[in-house]
Write a protein that holds these residues in place. Structure first.
Motif, short mmCIF file in Angstrom:
data_model
loop_
_atom_site.label_atom_id
_atom_site.label_comp_id
_atom_site.label_asym_id
_atom_site.label_seq_id
_atom_site.Cartn_x
_atom_site.Cartn_y
_atom_site.Cartn_z
N ALA A 76 -26.66 123.92 5.43
CA ALA A 76 -27.56 122.76 5.45
C ALA A 76 -29.01 123.22 5.61
N LEU A 77 -29.23 124.20 6.49
CA LEU A 77 -30.59 124.72 6.69
C LEU A 77 -31.12 125.37 5.41
N ILE A 78 -30.25 126.12 4.72
CA ILE A 78 -30.67 126.75 3.46
C ILE A 78 -31.04 125.69 2.44
N LEU A 79 -30.22 124.64 2.33
CA LEU A 79 -30.50 123.57 1.36
C LEU A 79 -31.81 122.85 1.69
N VAL A 80 -32.01 122.55 2.97
CA VAL A 80 -33.25 121.89 3.38
C VAL A 80 -34.44 122.81 3.12
N GLY A 81 -34.28 124.09 3.47
CA GLY A 81 -35.35 125.05 3.22
C GLY A 81 -35.66 125.20 1.74
N TRP A 82 -34.63 125.31 0.91
CA TRP A 82 -34.79 125.44 -0.55
C TRP A 82 -35.55 124.25 -1.12
N THR A 83 -35.11 123.06 -0.77
CA THR A 83 -35.78 121.87 -1.32
C THR A 83 -37.19 121.72 -0.76
N GLY A 84 -37.36 122.04 0.51
CA GLY A 84 -38.69 121.94 1.11
C GLY A 84 -39.67 122.90 0.48
N PRO A 93 -43.36 125.99 -8.05
CA PRO A 93 -42.00 126.26 -7.54
C PRO A 93 -41.13 126.98 -8.56
N PHE A 94 -40.30 127.90 -8.07
CA PHE A 94 -39.40 128.64 -8.96
C PHE A 94 -38.20 127.79 -9.36
N ASP A 95 -37.92 126.70 -8.62
CA ASP A 95 -36.83 125.78 -8.98
C ASP A 95 -37.28 124.35 -8.67
N ILE A 100 -32.25 122.69 -10.65
CA ILE A 100 -31.16 123.13 -11.55
C ILE A 100 -30.63 124.50 -11.13
N PHE A 101 -31.51 125.40 -10.72
CA PHE A 101 -31.05 126.72 -10.27
C PHE A 101 -30.21 126.60 -9.00
N LEU A 102 -30.61 125.71 -8.10
CA LEU A 102 -29.83 125.47 -6.88
C LEU A 102 -28.44 124.94 -7.24
N ASN A 103 -28.38 124.01 -8.22
CA ASN A 103 -27.09 123.49 -8.67
C ASN A 103 -26.21 124.60 -9.24
N LEU A 104 -26.84 125.52 -10.00
CA LEU A 104 -26.10 126.66 -10.55
C LEU A 104 -25.53 127.52 -9.41
N MET A 105 -26.36 127.81 -8.42
CA MET A 105 -25.91 128.63 -7.29
C MET A 105 -24.76 127.95 -6.53
N LEU A 106 -24.91 126.63 -6.31
CA LEU A 106 -23.86 125.89 -5.60
C LEU A 106 -22.56 125.87 -6.39
N SER A 107 -22.67 125.73 -7.71
CA SER A 107 -21.47 125.73 -8.56
C SER A 107 -20.79 127.09 -8.52
N MET A 108 -21.58 128.16 -8.58
CA MET A 108 -21.00 129.51 -8.54
C MET A 108 -20.36 129.77 -7.18
N LEU A 109 -21.01 129.32 -6.11
CA LEU A 109 -20.44 129.48 -4.78
C LEU A 109 -19.11 128.74 -4.68
N ALA A 110 -19.06 127.52 -5.16
CA ALA A 110 -17.83 126.73 -5.13
C ALA A 110 -16.75 127.37 -5.99
N ALA A 111 -17.14 127.93 -7.14
CA ALA A 111 -16.18 128.57 -8.03
C ALA A 111 -15.55 129.81 -7.39
N VAL A 112 -16.29 130.50 -6.57
CA VAL A 112 -15.75 131.68 -5.89
C VAL A 112 -15.04 131.28 -4.60
N GLN A 113 -15.62 130.37 -3.88
CA GLN A 113 -15.08 130.01 -2.56
C GLN A 113 -13.73 129.29 -2.66
N ALA A 114 -13.54 128.44 -3.64
CA ALA A 114 -12.29 127.67 -3.76
C ALA A 114 -11.07 128.59 -3.93
N PRO A 115 -11.08 129.55 -4.85
CA PRO A 115 -9.89 130.43 -4.96
C PRO A 115 -9.68 131.30 -3.72
N VAL A 116 -10.76 131.70 -3.07
CA VAL A 116 -10.63 132.51 -1.85
C VAL A 116 -9.94 131.68 -0.76
#
Length: 184
Positions: A76-84, A93-95, A100-116
């Motif tokens: 949550a802190l990372i998301l708040v920091g990223w958006t802020g 801003p770089f995103d 969109i880049f944050l959404n890509l990162m979240l999707s990749m995290l979910a894609a890896v985290q779910a099978p783990v």
């Protein structure tokens, strides 16, 4: 007691009312342990932990962290920091919004985290099955031991009853002998 009463086949018929060939793996293992007068229980945590590979241990740690309050708060802190940072701090801003880049990162995290997490849950389910099998063996052994104790108690009661009947018969015979002697 005959020597036949101490065979695995006799024990299978006695305790399970099945032939030795009809017993399942857990029942046969239990019967072997009972015949050897050995413990049946296993520490499933140790058995399971010893068989885990590095990847499985890592998946469990990632899953444990991914399901913790620490992860939720840090994320949550990372998301708040990223958006802020991308909304108010940086002039270029770089995103930029809609992040969109944050959404890509979240999707990749979910894609890896779910099978783990699923790998960890599958291992936990396998461990639970081993634990249930162990519980079954322990409960079955306890039931057999209780049945054995009941048999011993019944035998002791019958032996005492026979002894009491013999003593009573001796007393009756002695009384009859005394009555005959006085009657003569």
């Amino acid at each position: 007691m005959s020597s036949n009463e101490h065979t695995p086949e006799h024990a299978a018929h006695r305790w399970f009312a099945k032939s030795l060939d009809d017993l399942g793996h857990a029942e046969r293992h239990l019967l072997d342990r009972l015949m050897q007068r050995k413990l049946v229980t296993e520490n499933i945590n140790e058995v399971f932990r010893d068989d885990m590979s590095f990847g499985e241990r890592l998946a469990d740690k990632v899953s444990r962290f991914g399901g913790s309050w620490t992860f939720i708060i840090v994320f949550a802190l990372i998301l708040v920091g990223w958006t802020g940072v991308n909304s108010w701090v940086l002039h270029k801003p770089f995103d930029p919004y809609p992040y969109i880049f944050l959404n890509l990162m979240l999707s990749m995290l979910a894609a890896v985290q779910a099978p783990v997490i699923m790998m960890s849950q599958n291992r936990q389910a396998a461990k639970d099955r081993m634990d249930a099998t162990n519980d079954y063996k322990v409960n079955l052994k306890a039931e057999i031991e209780i049945m054995g104790l009941h048999e011993k108690l019944d035998q002791m009661r019958n032996d005492q009853l026979q002894l009491m009947l013999m003593k009573q018969q001796e007393q009756i015979d002695l009384l009859l002998k005394l009555v005959r002697e006085r009657g003569d």
